[in-house]
Design a protein around this motif. Structure first.
Motif, PDB file in Angstrom:
ATOM      1  N   PHE A  80     -11.086   2.842   5.659  1.00 36.09           N
ATOM      2  CA  PHE A  80     -10.699   1.839   6.440  1.00 36.09           C
ATOM      3  C   PHE A  80      -9.572   2.065   7.934  1.00 36.09           C
ATOM      4  O   PHE A  80      -9.853   1.683   8.881  1.00 36.09           O
ATOM      5  CB  PHE A  80      -9.650   1.036   5.748  1.00 36.09           C
ATOM      6  N   LEU A  81      -8.981   3.117   7.585  1.00 33.64           N
ATOM      7  CA  LEU A  81      -8.241   4.053   8.714  1.00 33.64           C
ATOM      8  C   LEU A  81      -9.051   4.526   9.772  1.00 33.64           C
ATOM      9  O   LEU A  81      -8.854   4.127  10.812  1.00 33.64           O
ATOM     10  CB  LEU A  81      -7.119   4.854   8.271  1.00 33.64           C
ATOM     11  N   LEU A  95     -10.857   1.630  11.720  1.00 34.46           N
ATOM     12  CA  LEU A  95      -9.760   1.018  12.695  1.00 34.46           C
ATOM     13  C   LEU A  95      -9.564   2.124  13.787  1.00 34.46           C
ATOM     14  O   LEU A  95      -8.857   1.950  14.663  1.00 34.46           O
ATOM     15  CB  LEU A  95      -8.473   0.656  12.054  1.00 34.46           C
ATOM     16  N   LYS A  96      -9.930   3.298  13.629  1.00 40.29           N
ATOM     17  CA  LYS A  96      -9.529   4.575  14.549  1.00 40.29           C
ATOM     18  C   LYS A  96      -7.991   4.634  14.516  1.00 40.29           C
ATOM     19  O   LYS A  96      -7.588   5.058  15.641  1.00 40.29           O
ATOM     20  CB  LYS A  96     -10.178   4.096  16.103  1.00 40.29           C
ATOM     21  N   VAL A  97      -7.384   4.497  13.519  1.00 41.47           N
ATOM     22  CA  VAL A  97      -6.041   4.792  13.402  1.00 41.47           C
ATOM     23  C   VAL A  97      -5.700   6.430  13.154  1.00 41.47           C
ATOM     24  O   VAL A  97      -6.475   7.057  12.371  1.00 41.47           O
ATOM     25  CB  VAL A  97      -5.597   4.102  12.164  1.00 41.47           C
ATOM     26  N   LYS A 143      -4.940  -5.410   4.023  1.00 35.67           N
ATOM     27  CA  LYS A 143      -6.085  -5.799   4.412  1.00 35.67           C
ATOM     28  C   LYS A 143      -6.661  -7.006   4.259  1.00 35.67           C
ATOM     29  O   LYS A 143      -7.527  -7.786   5.259  1.00 35.67           O
ATOM     30  CB  LYS A 143      -6.939  -4.686   3.662  1.00 35.67           C
ATOM     31  N   ASN A 185      -5.317  -9.502   6.765  1.00 32.00           N
ATOM     32  CA  ASN A 185      -5.720  -8.915   8.196  1.00 32.00           C
ATOM     33  C   ASN A 185      -4.203  -8.443   8.981  1.00 32.00           C
ATOM     34  O   ASN A 185      -4.023  -8.887  10.053  1.00 32.00           O
ATOM     35  CB  ASN A 185      -6.130  -9.909   9.145  1.00 32.00           C
ATOM     36  N   VAL A 231      -2.948  -5.244   8.610  1.00 33.09           N
ATOM     37  CA  VAL A 231      -3.086  -3.649   8.345  1.00 33.09           C
ATOM     38  C   VAL A 231      -2.081  -3.180   9.407  1.00 33.09           C
ATOM     39  O   VAL A 231      -1.219  -2.195   9.046  1.00 33.09           O
ATOM     40  CB  VAL A 231      -4.273  -3.136   8.295  1.00 33.09           C
ATOM     41  N   TYR A 232      -2.000  -3.425  10.622  1.00 34.99           N
ATOM     42  CA  TYR A 232      -1.238  -2.878  11.743  1.00 34.99           C
ATOM     43  C   TYR A 232       0.073  -3.067  11.293  1.00 34.99           C
ATOM     44  O   TYR A 232       1.115  -2.204  11.544  1.00 34.99           O
ATOM     45  CB  TYR A 232      -1.668  -3.395  13.105  1.00 34.99           C
ATOM     46  N   PRO A 262      -0.858  -3.449  17.141  1.00 35.65           N
ATOM     47  CA  PRO A 262      -2.356  -3.704  16.973  1.00 35.65           C
ATOM     48  C   PRO A 262      -2.897  -3.299  18.618  1.00 35.65           C
ATOM     49  O   PRO A 262      -1.983  -3.527  19.505  1.00 35.65           O
ATOM     50  CB  PRO A 262      -2.292  -5.251  16.940  1.00 35.65           C
ATOM     51  N   SER A 318      -7.344  -6.973  19.825  1.00 33.12           N
ATOM     52  CA  SER A 318      -7.790  -6.960  18.271  1.00 33.12           C
ATOM     53  C   SER A 318      -7.296  -8.238  17.867  1.00 33.12           C
ATOM     54  O   SER A 318      -6.491  -9.049  18.137  1.00 33.12           O
ATOM     55  CB  SER A 318      -7.146  -5.770  17.672  1.00 33.12           C
TER      56      SER A 318
END
Length: 120
Positions: A26-27, A30-32, A86, A89, A91-92, A99, A103
């Motif tokens: 998931f990370l 999201l490109k975290v 998650k 919505n 997560v950030y 965010p 997004s």
């Protein structure tokens, strides 16, 4: 700020492996920016993780299991709290990150700020 995900690369538990893969996948989606820290092969990582999970967040046996998520030194949560974030919505916010522009998280944040201003 770097997100730290404490994992056990040689865990015998398939449940733990699935949870770890879920968090990491998931990370990545999201490109975290995050770092994986192995607690199975590195005693320092294991000690640091166990010492820095807040007492009220530790299981009854006192030993937190991976994955555990931190933003630098700040504890974010375990798999269950990650999963809840998650689903919501958020997560950030869970990770303590802003965010990215455009997004869904940014829109949510702006809406919350607007409603708080209206209530004040």
């Amino acid at each position: 700020m770097v997100i730290k995900v404490f994992l056990a690369t040689s865990s015998g538990s398939t449940a733990i492996k699935k949870k770890q893969q879920d968090v990491v996948g998931f990370l990545e989606a999201l490109k975290v920016d995050y770092t994986q820290l192995d607690i199975a092969c590195n005693e320092e990582n294991r000690k640091w993780m166990r010492q820095n999970v807040p007492e009220e967040k530790k299981p009854s046996n006192g030993i937190p299991l991976p994955p555990q998520i931190f933003n630098e030194e700040s504890y974010c949560g375990d798999y269950e709290t990650f999963f809840d974030a998650k689903e919501d919505n958020s997560v950030y916010a869970f990770l303590g990150l802003a965010p990215p522009p455009g997004s869904k998280g940014e829109e949510e944040e702006e809406y919350l700020e607007e409603t708080q201003e209206e209530e004040a």
